[in-house]
Design an enzyme around this catalytic site. Structure first.
Site, mmCIF file in Angstrom:
data_model
loop_
_atom_site.group_PDB
_atom_site.id
_atom_site.type_symbol
_atom_site.label_atom_id
_atom_site.label_comp_id
_atom_site.label_asym_id
_atom_site.label_seq_id
_atom_site.Cartn_x
_atom_site.Cartn_y
_atom_site.Cartn_z
ATOM 1 N N SER A 212 57.263 33.782 59.615
ATOM 2 C CA SER A 212 58.314 33.225 58.770
ATOM 3 C C SER A 212 59.588 33.120 59.595
ATOM 4 O O SER A 212 59.975 34.091 60.243
ATOM 5 C CB SER A 212 58.546 34.138 57.567
ATOM 6 O OG SER A 212 59.789 33.862 56.946
ATOM 7 N N MET A 213 60.227 31.970 59.543
ATOM 8 C CA MET A 213 61.514 31.804 60.245
ATOM 9 C C MET A 213 62.574 32.740 59.647
ATOM 10 O O MET A 213 63.396 33.280 60.370
ATOM 11 C CB MET A 213 61.998 30.353 60.137
ATOM 12 C CG MET A 213 61.124 29.358 60.883
ATOM 13 S SD MET A 213 61.236 29.502 62.656
ATOM 14 C CE MET A 213 62.847 28.820 62.943
ATOM 15 N N GLY A 214 62.540 32.948 58.354
ATOM 16 C CA GLY A 214 63.552 33.763 57.685
ATOM 17 C C GLY A 214 63.266 35.254 57.690
ATOM 18 O O GLY A 214 64.185 36.064 57.806
ATOM 19 N N HIS B 119 59.186 30.571 52.674
ATOM 20 C CA HIS B 119 58.705 31.922 52.392
ATOM 21 C C HIS B 119 59.603 32.596 51.353
ATOM 22 O O HIS B 119 59.126 33.343 50.499
ATOM 23 C CB HIS B 119 58.665 32.756 53.675
ATOM 24 C CG HIS B 119 57.642 32.294 54.651
ATOM 25 N ND1 HIS B 119 57.927 31.363 55.632
ATOM 26 C CD2 HIS B 119 56.339 32.622 54.797
ATOM 27 C CE1 HIS B 119 56.838 31.137 56.340
ATOM 28 N NE2 HIS B 119 55.854 31.889 55.869
ATOM 29 N N LYS C 270 52.120 29.092 52.862
ATOM 30 C CA LYS C 270 52.940 30.221 53.309
ATOM 31 C C LYS C 270 52.566 31.471 52.509
ATOM 32 O O LYS C 270 52.127 31.375 51.363
ATOM 33 C CB LYS C 270 54.414 29.899 53.120
ATOM 34 C CG LYS C 270 54.906 28.825 54.071
ATOM 35 C CD LYS C 270 56.342 28.446 53.754
ATOM 36 C CE LYS C 270 56.903 27.508 54.775
ATOM 37 N NZ LYS C 270 56.239 26.235 54.878
#
Length: 145
Positions: free
Chosen positions: A114-116, A72, A45
């Site tokens: 990144s999911m966040g 992340h 990541k």
């Protein structure tokens, strides 16, 4: 009345002499931050971070990617914490993704999101990486996770 004028005079001196010095210190401090730091091999990541000066409008965007990070946010939290600890700087995450780094083949591929934090501007990240790794083939794509 004399005390008041001395206080005002001292305040003016502080504004006149120290604020520009702080701005120079911030610019020098920003210039010392490596723009790219990646693990030498693997798929991992990465995040694109904007480091802002608290003293003026200057900033630098940096790329950080590490295999040890499960999320992340792990990278962002560690890097931002280290940079902000000294004072005078604020960090914001501009997004993330993944990096495939093959140092033997001298190739780096930037992709995903990144999911966040959302997808970083991989074009910005790859330009910084190309500067840091001038003899590498550096590519990017928006596909993949």
């Amino acid at each position: 009345m004399k005390r008041f004028s001395v206080v005002v005079l001292n305040f003016a001196v502080v504004l006149g002499f120290f604020c520009p010095a702080f701005a120079v210190m911030s610019a020098e401090r920003l210039a010392k931050i490596p723009e790219v730091d990646l693990d030498p091999n693997g798929v991992f990541k990465y995040v694109l971070i904007r480091v802002n000066s608290n003293d003026d409008d200057s900033y630098v965007d940096i790329v950080r990617g590490y295999a040890w990070a499960e999320y992340h946010a792990d990278i962002y939290d560690r890097v931002a914490g280290e940079l902000e600890r000294g004072g005078g700087l604020d960090c914001e995450c501009l997004g993330g993704g993944r990096i495939k780094h093959d140092s033997a083949a001298k190739k780096i591929h930037v992709y995903g999101y990144s999911m966040g934090f959302g997808r970083a501007k991989h074009s910005v990240s790859t330009e910084k990486i190309k500067t840091h790794y001038p003899d590498y083939e550096v590519t990017w794509a928006d596909e993949g996770y």
